[in-house]
Design an enzyme around this catalytic site. Structure first.
Site, short mmCIF file in Angstrom:
data_model
loop_
_atom_site.label_atom_id
_atom_site.label_comp_id
_atom_site.label_asym_id
_atom_site.label_seq_id
_atom_site.Cartn_x
_atom_site.Cartn_y
_atom_site.Cartn_z
N GLY A 19 1.12 -1.15 0.41
CA GLY A 19 -0.24 -0.10 0.20
C GLY A 19 0.65 1.40 0.21
N GLY A 21 2.70 2.36 -2.65
CA GLY A 21 3.10 2.94 -4.00
C GLY A 21 3.94 2.42 -4.94
N LYS A 22 4.87 1.06 -4.29
CA LYS A 22 5.18 0.35 -5.54
C LYS A 22 5.10 0.09 -6.18
CE LYS A 22 5.28 -3.49 -2.79
NZ LYS A 22 3.97 -2.95 -2.37
N THR A 23 3.28 -0.06 -6.73
CA THR A 23 3.53 -0.22 -8.64
C THR A 23 3.06 0.78 -8.54
OG1 THR A 23 1.85 -2.24 -7.56
CG2 THR A 23 1.41 -0.73 -10.17
N SER A 24 2.73 2.19 -8.81
CA SER A 24 2.69 3.74 -8.99
C SER A 24 4.32 3.82 -9.55
CB SER A 24 1.80 4.49 -8.17
OG SER A 24 0.92 3.92 -7.76
N ASP A 46 4.44 -10.04 -8.05
CA ASP A 46 3.15 -10.00 -7.03
C ASP A 46 2.33 -10.88 -7.47
OD1 ASP A 46 1.61 -9.28 -4.96
OD2 ASP A 46 1.72 -7.11 -4.98
N THR A 504 -7.58 0.71 -6.38
CA THR A 504 -6.58 -0.71 -6.72
C THR A 504 -7.10 -1.82 -5.57
OG1 THR A 504 -5.16 0.40 -7.95
CG2 THR A 504 -4.89 -1.62 -7.10
#
Length: 595
Positions: A19, A21-24, A46, A504
């Site tokens: 949560g 913000g790794k993906t962003s 992931d 998300t």
């Protein structure tokens, strides 16, 4: 512009607590590198990836180019697809050679979570070492799973290399070691690539929150122990109040500033950068480009309606009445990393304990610290943690004392070698999980689970055990009770799916619910955590974020068939029994702030 964009190494790993913000950040970095004419492969490791949603494109377990971003390609390491391919490679050559019973036994042995993990890991190491990947792409950006799962992935190259060295002729839960022996060179090369600062950079992503910063520090320390010293820190979602008369906004700004002032000393030695909180969710190439280049939000936040919604779901407290009446049962708190599962689990446990119901609060999350959320002892509440290392040691000793007691020295040595397999930890954690599931027959057990992907692997192991018991048991079927059957029993197990009022997390929660239903497990209720729509705020940025929640709250109502509760964003950290009970009761954020 971030340092990793200005001075990128070949491999860039983005990791951190769920949560944050790794993906962003990983996706925006990949876009920025591609915009600079680099050939970039963006990879998700992931098991519960949402990369396709963020990019608004299809991401599969095959490399695909992104039409909106020339030079960018994506790949999702799908654990199940990788596991099936692995099984086909192992079983295919012997399917027409061995008896049918022997082949069926191999299929069952290769159906568990350990095979899923090793297969995904195998795909991961190829990306670090494959010459064709090196020739095709300038940079490989990894959007990783939450910290615990990622550390496990990064540990495996060395773990399996060591295991092959010490057990070249033996076998493991994956079958004959000959298949792994062939991978020795690949694993050794992966270890070398991960520890080479000129090749790999590990980007620790965190939020200005004590728990996230503490986990980043622990992760940094463990990465250093693995020889991964090239680290950078990005502090994401830093908020500055736009309305100084808004008690909630000022409190949130103050909390973030205090967390950064007192962040672990280890992190102060790591080069770090800051990214501001955005008013809207980061979805789509345009929004990600604006985010990474610090373009101001493109919305008129003052035009949004008031944050408080007149029609919100019930409080968590009302969900617990029937649990209190039953006096026993398992409550599993599940969801995406970073949605507040640990806090919700602690709040549920405290509420039931203070209603007079004896409760055992435990966690399967390697990165969770449920005791910290309690802030001290609570009457009627006991706390434990399923520690993977401790459980592995306990399991190894139990196997040696039972299966090993009648073996000669050579046989015992082979058993000890087999138990050094990295798969042993998965088996040990499953056994501990099974004990907790069974304990709920006699009292209330609240279980804080690891982030979604890791938990689904644990449930996969539970399902594999269930199938094996049914296949081999000599008892009548009606007398067989497995942990999976306990999870499928709504009178024994209540699943609480926790999400945030963001696109998300809600989409991932929907996928989790679908996965559970395929396993015959029906969720009990959803909990929408940290809602600004359920709080009171006048700050322009927070009002804009609150307004974007309304459609998501309605969506949760629909997918949960109306069985959902909401928890407001609060001004003060929800630590200690009193504040945890306020969360359960749905006390508004600003009523008890001390600004």
């Amino acid at each position: 512009m971030l340092h990793v964009i200005e001075h990128p190494t070949r491999h860039l790993f983005f990791t951190g607590k769920g949560g944050v913000g790794k993906t962003s950040l990983a996706t925006a970095t990949a876009i920025a590198l591609a915009d600079r004419a680099c050939r970039v492969l963006l990879v998700s490791t992931d098991p519960a990836s949402n990369l396709g949603h963020v990019l608004e494109t299809t991401v599969t377990d095959s490399i695909r180019s992104v039409g909106a971003v020339p030079g960018l390609s994506t790949l999702n390491i799908d654990p199940e697809a990788a596991a099936q391919a692995y099984r086909d490679r192992v079983i295919g050559p012997v399917r027409d050679v061995l008896p049918e019973d022997a082949v069926n036994q191999m299929v069952e042995q290769l159906s568990g979570a350990c095979t899923t993990e090793i297969a995904a890991f195998d795909e991961f190491t190829k990306l670090l070492t494959d010459a064709s990947i090196a020739a095709e792409y300038d940079n490989v950006v990894f959007d990783t799973a939450p910290t615990g799962h990622t550390l496990r992935l990064l540990q495996l190259p060395a773990a399996w290399s060591s295991y092959i060295d010490t057990n070249p002729d033996g076998s493991s839960c994956l079958g004959p070691m000959s298949g792994l022996e062939a991978q020795r060179t690949q694993y050794a090369a992966a270890v070398s690539a991960l520890s080479d600062a000129g090749v790999t950079t590990l980007v620790l992503v965190t939020r200005p929150e004590p728990a996230a910063l503490a986990e980043a520090a622990r992760t940094s320390s463990e990465l250093s122990a693995l020889g991964i010293e090239s680290q950078r820190l990005i502090i994401n979602g830093v908020f500055h109040a736009g309305d100084r008369s808004d008690a909630l906004a000022v409190a949130l700004e103050r909390r973030g500033s205090a967390a950064l002032t007192h962040m672990p000393e280890l992190l102060t030695r790591i080069p770090h950068e800051v990214k501001a909180l955005r008013a809207t969710n980061l979805v789509g190439v345009g929004a990600l480009r604006d985010f990474i280049t610090d373009v101001p939000d493109r919305i008129a936040v003052a035009d949004h309606p008031a944050a408080v919604s007149p029609d919100l779901p019930e409080s968590v407290s009302t969900l617990l009445d029937d649990v209190q009446a039953a006096g026993h049962g398992l409550i599993m708190v599940m969801g995406k990393g970073g949605v507040g599962k640990t806090t919700i689990a602690a709040a549920v446990a405290v509420e039931l304990a203070l209603r007079g119901v004896p409760v055992h609060l435990s966690t399967t999350d390697p990165a969770a610290h449920v005791a910290d959320a309690l802030g001290g002892a609570v009457e009627g509440l006991t706390v434990s943690r399923i520690d993977p290392r401790a459980e592995t040691e306990r399991y190894v000793q139990r196997v040696l004392q039972t299966k090993g007691k009648d073996l000669d020295d050579a046989g015992r040595a082979l058993l000890e070698e087999d138990l050094r397999s990295p798969c042993t930890e998965e088996v040990a954690v499953f056994h501990a999980f099974s004990r907790v599931v069974n304990e709920a027959r006699r009292g209330v057990v609240v279980l804080d689970t690891a982030p979604t992907g890791h938990t689904l692997l644990l449930l996969d192991a539970t399902g594999a055990y269930h199938r094996e018991v049914l296949r081999t048991s000599s008892m009548p079927a009606e007398r067989v009770v497995t942990p999976m059957m306990r999870l499928q029993d709504p009178g024994h197990t209540r699943i609480l799916i926790v999400t945030l009022p963001e696109t998300t997390p809600v989409l991932e929660a929907e996928r989790l619910q679908s996965d559970l239903r395929r396993a015959g497990i029906e969720p009990f209720a959803w909990i929408i955590n940290q809602s600004l729509a359920a709080a009171e705020t006048t700050d322009p940025l927070l009002v804009a974020r609150a307004a974007s929640e309304h459609s998501l709250i309605e969506r949760v109502r629909q997918v949960s068939a109306g069985r959902c509760a909401i928890v407001p964003m609060v001004a003060e950290p929800p630590v200690g029994a009193a504040r945890l009970r306020e969360l359960v009761a749905g006390v508004n954020a600003t009523k008890h702030s001390h600004v």
